[in-house]
Design a protein around this motif. Structure first.
Motif, PDB file in Angstrom:
ATOM      1  N   SER A  36       0.822  -1.217   0.000  1.00  0.00           N
ATOM      2  CA  SER A  36       0.000   0.000   0.000  1.00  0.00           C
ATOM      3  C   SER A  36       0.853   1.263   0.000  1.00  0.00           C
ATOM      4  O   SER A  36       0.338   2.347  -0.278  1.00  0.00           O
ATOM      5  CB  SER A  36      -0.970   0.001   1.184  1.00  0.00           C
ATOM      6  OG  SER A  36      -0.263  -0.058   2.395  1.00  0.00           O
ATOM      7  N   SER A 229      -5.072   2.244   1.599  1.00  0.00           N
ATOM      8  CA  SER A 229      -5.703   1.053   1.025  1.00  0.00           C
ATOM      9  C   SER A 229      -5.594   1.070  -0.493  1.00  0.00           C
ATOM     10  O   SER A 229      -5.354   2.107  -1.099  1.00  0.00           O
ATOM     11  CB  SER A 229      -7.173   0.983   1.460  1.00  0.00           C
ATOM     12  OG  SER A 229      -7.853   2.146   1.058  1.00  0.00           O
ATOM     13  N   ARG A 230      -5.757  -0.104  -1.054  1.00  0.00           N
ATOM     14  CA  ARG A 230      -5.695  -0.253  -2.519  1.00  0.00           C
ATOM     15  C   ARG A 230      -7.016  -0.791  -2.993  1.00  0.00           C
ATOM     16  O   ARG A 230      -7.560  -1.709  -2.392  1.00  0.00           O
ATOM     17  CB  ARG A 230      -4.614  -1.279  -2.886  1.00  0.00           C
ATOM     18  CG  ARG A 230      -3.230  -0.777  -2.771  1.00  0.00           C
ATOM     19  CD  ARG A 230      -2.284  -1.708  -3.456  1.00  0.00           C
ATOM     20  NE  ARG A 230      -2.309  -3.051  -2.877  1.00  0.00           N
ATOM     21  CZ  ARG A 230      -1.518  -4.035  -3.270  1.00  0.00           C
ATOM     22  NH1 ARG A 230      -0.651  -3.833  -4.240  1.00  0.00           N
ATOM     23  NH2 ARG A 230      -1.588  -5.216  -2.712  1.00  0.00           N
ATOM     24  N   ARG A 239      -5.283   4.064  -5.120  1.00  0.00           N
ATOM     25  CA  ARG A 239      -4.853   3.971  -3.738  1.00  0.00           C
ATOM     26  C   ARG A 239      -5.492   5.122  -2.991  1.00  0.00           C
ATOM     27  O   ARG A 239      -5.665   6.200  -3.545  1.00  0.00           O
ATOM     28  CB  ARG A 239      -3.325   4.104  -3.640  1.00  0.00           C
ATOM     29  CG  ARG A 239      -2.569   2.988  -4.317  1.00  0.00           C
ATOM     30  CD  ARG A 239      -1.093   3.354  -4.364  1.00  0.00           C
ATOM     31  NE  ARG A 239      -0.347   2.418  -5.171  1.00  0.00           N
ATOM     32  CZ  ARG A 239       0.161   1.283  -4.700  1.00  0.00           C
ATOM     33  NH1 ARG A 239       0.011   0.953  -3.434  1.00  0.00           N
ATOM     34  NH2 ARG A 239       0.833   0.492  -5.493  1.00  0.00           N
TER      35      ARG A 239
END
Ligand code: ATP
Ligand code: MG
Length: 265
Positions: A36, A229-230, A239
């Motif tokens: 991430s 987060s992705r 992202r």
């Protein structure tokens, strides 16, 4: 709004999301799954701290405590080259010289590193003082190996968290440091209320429900928590950075991208 000085992360959009960057006198946590961008952000911060306050930095060096091996020196060098090219007037000819490395192999080792950092801050004769940024990448890796999930072990673990975080907060206040720790996520088990804003936040990330490793005991040990987060499922891979809790900030979030020469909003 907090009055403490901020250190730019080297990207205007992420800085805006963070209210100007990572705060001094405080412990900020970046939580996210593998890939991430936690390490990339730490490396970039270690460089951008060298910028003068007029450009959002601290005119200062960084201590980078790493728990994963080897330290990503080539990535730092690559970032450093573009950092140097866009900031030719900085005093240090090689920005990597202002990143002091320390390897840590266990949670107890990290506890021992705290007085060592303190001694360094008090007595170092390096021409590249002051140090105003302390990075720990990653805290979760230290607790994976040594502990089981028995009640006695969890108590032992919480006691150690508390000593480590108390030490980090004391360092932050005494030396005006921006302290940044990274943490991983684990799969969220159970059917609790999963919302951004919970201390034990779970997020939908890559279709999984995840929450920060180390649980609530550790969540209470940091001043601010930021999720990375992705989303791999949409047509475009994105992202996202989300401020989960912070004393000085409302919830906010923004998108970012990672390239070899930096993190961009
Ligand atoms: P982990 O939890 O596994 O440590 P992380 O959150 O620290 O992961 P990074 O190592 O910062 O993630 O990686 C973020 C992104 O940076 C990767 O998805 C990849 O695109 C890129 N990256 C990883 N390694 C390199 C490298 N050696 N050079 C350039 N970019 C890299
Ligand atoms: Mg990493």
């Amino acid at each position: 709004k907090s009055r403490s000085q901020k250190c730019t992360v080297g990207c205007p959009a992420l800085d805006r999301c963070l209210g100007g960057g990572v705060p001094c006198d405080s412990v900020t946590e970046f939580v996210g799954e593998s890939g991430s961008g936690k390490t990339q952000l730490c490396l970039q911060l270690a460089l951008s701290a060298q910028l003068p306050p007029s450009r959002g930095g601290l005119s200062a060096s960084a201590i980078f405590i790493h728990t994963e091996f080897p330290f990503p020196l080539r990535r730092l060098r690559r970032l450093s080259r573009s950092f140097r090219a866009s900031n030719p007037s900085l005093p240090c000819p090689d920005p990597c010289d202002r990143v002091f490395l320390r390897a840590v192999h266990s949670a107890h080792d990290l506890l021992r590193a705290i007085p060592a950092v303190e001694a360094f801050l008090l007595h170092s004769r390096s021409p590249w003082r002051p140090v105003r940024l302390l990075l720990i990448d990653s805290i979760a890796a230290l607790f994976r190996a040594d502990f089981d999930n028995t009640a006695a072990d969890l108590r032992r673990r919480s006691a150690l968290f508390f000593r480590i975080s108390a030490g980090l907060r004391r360092l932050a206040r005494r030396f005006g440091l921006a302290v940044v720790v990274t943490n991983q996520v684990v799969d969220f088990i159970g059917d609790g209320d999963v919302r951004v804003g919970n201390l034990e936040t779970g997020l939908f990330s890559s279709g999984r429900r995840v929450c920060p490793a180390l649980g609530l005991a550790w969540a209470h040990c940091v001043n601010s928590r930021v999720f990375l987060s992705r989303d791999e499922h949409g047509p475009v891979k994105t992202r996202r950075m989300s401020v989960v809790f912070a004393p000085h900030l409302p919830h906010s979030s923004c998108e970012y991208a990672i390239k070899g020469d930096g993190v961009f909003g």
